[in-house]
Write an enzyme that holds these catalytic residues in place. Sequence first.
Site, PDB file in Angstrom:
ATOM      1  N   HIS A  31     -70.259 -26.359  36.657  1.00  0.00           N
ATOM      2  CA  HIS A  31     -68.832 -25.991  36.705  1.00  0.00           C
ATOM      3  C   HIS A  31     -68.534 -25.189  37.973  1.00  0.00           C
ATOM      4  O   HIS A  31     -69.441 -24.673  38.613  1.00  0.00           O
ATOM      5  CB  HIS A  31     -68.436 -25.153  35.483  1.00  0.00           C
ATOM      6  CG  HIS A  31     -68.300 -25.965  34.222  1.00  0.00           C
ATOM      7  ND1 HIS A  31     -69.361 -26.253  33.417  1.00  0.00           N
ATOM      8  CD2 HIS A  31     -67.216 -26.557  33.660  1.00  0.00           C
ATOM      9  CE1 HIS A  31     -68.956 -26.989  32.394  1.00  0.00           C
ATOM     10  NE2 HIS A  31     -67.655 -27.195  32.514  1.00  0.00           N
ATOM     11  N   LYS A  84     -65.791 -19.898  36.600  1.00  0.00           N
ATOM     12  CA  LYS A  84     -65.997 -19.964  35.150  1.00  0.00           C
ATOM     13  C   LYS A  84     -66.662 -18.678  34.647  1.00  0.00           C
ATOM     14  O   LYS A  84     -67.647 -18.206  35.215  1.00  0.00           O
ATOM     15  CB  LYS A  84     -66.850 -21.190  34.796  1.00  0.00           C
ATOM     16  CG  LYS A  84     -66.987 -21.384  33.292  1.00  0.00           C
ATOM     17  CD  LYS A  84     -67.390 -22.803  32.932  1.00  0.00           C
ATOM     18  CE  LYS A  84     -67.574 -22.979  31.432  1.00  0.00           C
ATOM     19  NZ  LYS A  84     -66.367 -22.681  30.650  1.00  0.00           N
TER      20      LYS A  84
END
Length: 233
Positions: A130, A134
Amino acid sequence: MKIALLGYGRMGKEIEKIALSRGHEIVIKKDVDDVIDITLADVAIDFSVPSSAYNNITNCINNNVPVISGTTGWLDKYEDAVSLCKEKNSAFIYASNFSLGVNIFFELNKQLAKMMSSLEDYNISMEEIHHTKKLDAPSGTAITLAEGIIENSSKNNWELDEKTSEENIPIVAKRIPEVPGTHTVWYDSEVDSIEIKHTAHSRKGFALGAVVAAEWIVGKQGVFSMKDVLNIG
Ligand SMILES: NC(=O)C1=CN([C@@H]2O[C@H](COP(=O)(O)OP(=O)(O)OC[C@H]3O[C@@H](n4cnc5c(N)ncnc54)[C@H](OP(=O)(O)O)[C@@H]3O)[C@@H](O)[C@H]2O)C=CC1
Ligand SMILES: O=C(O)C1=N[C@H](C(=O)O)C[C@H](O)C1
């Protein structure tokens, strides 16, 4: 439909675009811990931060406003939200991932885990990648994938990064700028490997799934999942 956006960050903004294109109205945009009149909305969509999701969700449930939550990293309180929703006859869906593709991937992952469960020559491992903003690791999607494997194999748990026990599934979490979300499950033996992988190309699939879930839940009572919304599995 009148929609409350609880969290107006990357996902909140993407959901707004899709909701408007489907003829809905955004009546609340909440980005801080302030007091709002949630009853102005027909449905609420929470994509906020782990520390605020539970309060956002319970405020909706207590006011009988159906709520969709995609926020990850708050699930230690999930069962409390479920109990409250049942007590108040309200409506609630949490999904670690709202995209159609990932929900199909969840089912494929469970089927594969079942097929591999008696094959001792294969070692299982997982990776999620990701963007660097995040807040949580491993991702909610990776946890759902691991739970799908645990239900269908002799594995007991998942663990982040290091594999300390044969009974656990190791998950590696990588953070690379701008990556919307990539999840891979591997089964490796000495002679070959089997790999299943889902790659999100943007946040559009997550946002569309959340709006479809919001459209679906209005008028219903109970705790549901994306399997109910998409009628798959
Ligand atoms: N289930 C799914 O399909 C998906 C889930 N996610 C999850 O959704 C969540 C949001 O992701 P993303 O949009 O990328 O994150 P962002 O950080 O871009 O957005 C979160 C927003 O929530 C705001 N916020 C902070 N406190 C509150 C509060 N008390 N009430 C409401 N909003 C608040 C933040 O404001 P500020 O910045 O000012 O603090 C920010 O604007 C994450 O948990 C992520 O993992 C993401 C994509 C798909
Ligand atoms: O934070 C994100 O961006 C994402 N979060 C969800 C997760 O934790 O699985 C879903 C998606 O992978 C994007």
